[in-house]
Enzyme design. Sequence first.
Site, PDB file in Angstrom:
ATOM      1  N   TYR A 111      54.040  39.264  29.168  1.00  0.00           N
ATOM      2  CA  TYR A 111      53.296  39.497  30.414  1.00  0.00           C
ATOM      3  C   TYR A 111      53.556  40.898  30.982  1.00  0.00           C
ATOM      4  CZ  TYR A 111      51.397  38.536  35.089  1.00  0.00           C
ATOM      5  OH  TYR A 111      50.664  38.575  36.259  1.00  0.00           O
TER       6      TYR A 111
ATOM      7  N   ASP B  98      34.399  34.712  28.412  1.00  0.00           N
ATOM      8  CA  ASP B  98      35.805  34.893  28.042  1.00  0.00           C
ATOM      9  C   ASP B  98      36.031  36.393  27.887  1.00  0.00           C
ATOM     10  OD1 ASP B  98      38.228  35.211  26.624  1.00  0.00           O
ATOM     11  OD2 ASP B  98      37.954  33.305  25.578  1.00  0.00           O
ATOM     12  N   VAL B  99      36.968  36.957  28.667  1.00  0.00           N
ATOM     13  CA  VAL B  99      37.134  38.417  28.661  1.00  0.00           C
ATOM     14  C   VAL B  99      37.733  38.953  27.357  1.00  0.00           C
ATOM     15  CG1 VAL B  99      37.302  38.613  31.179  1.00  0.00           C
ATOM     16  CG2 VAL B  99      39.403  38.361  29.810  1.00  0.00           C
TER      17      VAL B  99
ATOM     18  N   THR C 262      49.560  30.952  43.643  1.00  0.00           N
ATOM     19  CA  THR C 262      48.375  30.424  42.949  1.00  0.00           C
ATOM     20  C   THR C 262      48.869  29.496  41.840  1.00  0.00           C
ATOM     21  OG1 THR C 262      48.316  32.146  41.253  1.00  0.00           O
ATOM     22  CG2 THR C 262      47.156  32.629  43.319  1.00  0.00           C
TER      23      THR C 262
ATOM     24  N   ASN D 189      40.252  41.109  36.933  1.00  0.00           N
ATOM     25  CA  ASN D 189      41.308  40.268  37.505  1.00  0.00           C
ATOM     26  C   ASN D 189      41.790  39.178  36.547  1.00  0.00           C
ATOM     27  OD1 ASN D 189      42.672  38.632  39.840  1.00  0.00           O
ATOM     28  ND2 ASN D 189      41.121  37.254  39.007  1.00  0.00           N
TER      29      ASN D 189
ATOM     30  N   LYS E   1      50.902  44.014  31.235  1.00  0.00           N
ATOM     31  CA  LYS E   1      50.510  44.606  32.524  1.00  0.00           C
ATOM     32  C   LYS E   1      50.871  46.092  32.555  1.00  0.00           C
ATOM     33  CE  LYS E   1      48.782  40.953  34.676  1.00  0.00           C
ATOM     34  NZ  LYS E   1      47.323  40.838  34.883  1.00  0.00           N
TER      35      LYS E   1
HETATM   36  P1  NAP Z   1      44.748  32.079  38.316  1.00  0.00           P
HETATM   37  O1  NAP Z   1      44.287  31.305  39.496  1.00  0.00           O
HETATM   38  O2  NAP Z   1      45.263  31.361  37.134  1.00  0.00           O
HETATM   39  O3  NAP Z   1      43.547  33.049  37.910  1.00  0.00           O
HETATM   40  C1  NAP Z   1      43.309  33.499  36.628  1.00  0.00           C
HETATM   41  C2  NAP Z   1      41.800  33.442  36.408  1.00  0.00           C
HETATM   42  O4  NAP Z   1      41.487  34.102  35.184  1.00  0.00           O
HETATM   43  C3  NAP Z   1      41.277  32.016  36.303  1.00  0.00           C
HETATM   44  O5  NAP Z   1      40.145  31.880  37.145  1.00  0.00           O
HETATM   45  C4  NAP Z   1      40.909  31.855  34.844  1.00  0.00           C
HETATM   46  O6  NAP Z   1      39.760  31.015  34.719  1.00  0.00           O
HETATM   47  C5  NAP Z   1      40.589  33.287  34.455  1.00  0.00           C
HETATM   48  N1  NAP Z   1      40.817  33.524  33.050  1.00  0.00           N
HETATM   49  C6  NAP Z   1      41.927  33.297  32.320  1.00  0.00           C
HETATM   50  N2  NAP Z   1      41.750  33.634  31.047  1.00  0.00           N
HETATM   51  C7  NAP Z   1      40.483  34.115  30.959  1.00  0.00           C
HETATM   52  C8  NAP Z   1      39.706  34.615  29.903  1.00  0.00           C
HETATM   53  N3  NAP Z   1      40.184  34.701  28.656  1.00  0.00           N
HETATM   54  N4  NAP Z   1      38.438  35.035  30.175  1.00  0.00           N
HETATM   55  C9  NAP Z   1      37.936  34.938  31.428  1.00  0.00           C
HETATM   56  N5  NAP Z   1      38.628  34.469  32.472  1.00  0.00           N
HETATM   57  C10 NAP Z   1      39.890  34.060  32.233  1.00  0.00           C
HETATM   58  O7  NAP Z   1      45.905  33.088  38.735  1.00  0.00           O
HETATM   59  P2  NAP Z   1      45.991  34.299  39.780  1.00  0.00           P
HETATM   60  O8  NAP Z   1      47.376  34.280  40.287  1.00  0.00           O
HETATM   61  O9  NAP Z   1      44.864  34.277  40.742  1.00  0.00           O
HETATM   62  O10 NAP Z   1      45.879  35.554  38.798  1.00  0.00           O
HETATM   63  C11 NAP Z   1      44.863  36.535  38.910  1.00  0.00           C
HETATM   64  C12 NAP Z   1      45.412  37.854  38.366  1.00  0.00           C
HETATM   65  O11 NAP Z   1      46.487  38.280  39.198  1.00  0.00           O
HETATM   66  C13 NAP Z   1      45.969  37.757  36.952  1.00  0.00           C
HETATM   67  O12 NAP Z   1      45.632  38.929  36.228  1.00  0.00           O
HETATM   68  C14 NAP Z   1      47.468  37.703  37.178  1.00  0.00           C
HETATM   69  O13 NAP Z   1      48.189  38.168  36.063  1.00  0.00           O
HETATM   70  C15 NAP Z   1      47.586  38.622  38.382  1.00  0.00           C
HETATM   71  N6  NAP Z   1      48.801  38.468  39.175  1.00  0.00           N
HETATM   72  C16 NAP Z   1      49.075  37.316  39.837  1.00  0.00           C
HETATM   73  C17 NAP Z   1      50.234  37.233  40.622  1.00  0.00           C
HETATM   74  C18 NAP Z   1      50.573  36.019  41.418  1.00  0.00           C
HETATM   75  O14 NAP Z   1      51.670  35.966  41.961  1.00  0.00           O
HETATM   76  N7  NAP Z   1      49.711  35.033  41.512  1.00  0.00           N
HETATM   77  C19 NAP Z   1      51.110  38.319  40.682  1.00  0.00           C
HETATM   78  C20 NAP Z   1      50.803  39.475  39.975  1.00  0.00           C
HETATM   79  C21 NAP Z   1      49.643  39.542  39.243  1.00  0.00           C
HETATM   80  P3  NAP Z   1      39.477  30.156  33.380  1.00  0.00           P
HETATM   81  O15 NAP Z   1      40.786  29.566  32.953  1.00  0.00           O
HETATM   82  O16 NAP Z   1      38.471  29.157  33.817  1.00  0.00           O
HETATM   83  O17 NAP Z   1      38.926  31.123  32.389  1.00  0.00           O
END
Ligand code: NAP
Length: 216
Positions: free
Chosen positions: A163, A69-70, A198, A97, A167
């Site tokens: 959020y 857990d980060v 996602t 990430n 960021k």
């Molecule tokens: P996602 O599939 O929900 O990925 C988030 C990942 O972070 C999951 O694998 C989750 O796994 C892990 N996670 C969450 N809380 C955690 C914790 N406390 N410790 C360790 N791992 C943790 O969503 P994503 O879209 O790929 O997001 C990845 C990054 O991109 C995020 O930082 C998000 O804010 C950013 N982002 C996404 C978008 C978009 O449109 N998708 C746009 C801008 C930025 P577990 O729950 O198993 O821990």
Amino acid sequence: MTSDPGSLAGAVALVTGGGTGIGRSVAARLAADGATVTICGRTEATLAEAVDAIRAATPEARVQPVVADVTDEAAVAHAVDAAARFGDAPLGIVVANAGGSESMGPITQLDVAAWDRTLAVNLTGTMLLLKHGGAALVAGGGGAFVAVSSLASTVSHPWFGAYGPAKAGINMLCRQAADELGPSEVRVNTVCPGLIRTDLVQPIIDDPGSSASYRD
Ligand code: NAP
């Protein structure tokens, strides 16, 4: 996904949140290009599934899961250590990430605990990875730290709660870290994705108001 096999041969990488979404694709690409990759997240089954998928796509991939857990400093330190031990070279690539949001809604009605959790996973999590991963990169002679921020760090959206502020904090934290770690040959950058389909953003895509705001 295009790839350049062998271009990262010998490189050692850690990707947080590497079990799903963007992080999983980043890890798959790093592995396909020859890096030794550690992925971490909180859910063991998700990480195991990601490792299987990465190995299915790249049979020679060197990839391992570490549950961490980060927001937990000891867990982050353990993940960094495990990533460094897994490789044949020092840790050279760290991708912060892991992130997400629990605090969508009107600012006049924000739940403080959800605000705190959102700051913790995004901003504190990145700080802890910089603290421990950055130290490992310096000790290994240099490398690259990449934090996944968001378009929401610079463009406001209604009802995004903690959020965007979290960021935006990542952006400034990484500027500060770049100044501090640059002289030790560590590059620190953020990337700011727009909407990537996602699990995290499905509720935004499904909500016409939020979706239109993001596209505008
Ligand atoms: P996602 O599939 O929900 O990925 C988030 C990942 O972070 C999951 O694998 C989750 O796994 C892990 N996670 C969450 N809380 C955690 C914790 N406390 N410790 C360790 N791992 C943790 O969503 P994503 O879209 O790929 O997001 C990845 C990054 O991109 C995020 O930082 C998000 O804010 C950013 N982002 C996404 C978008 C978009 O449109 N998708 C746009 C801008 C930025 P577990 O729950 O198993 O821990």
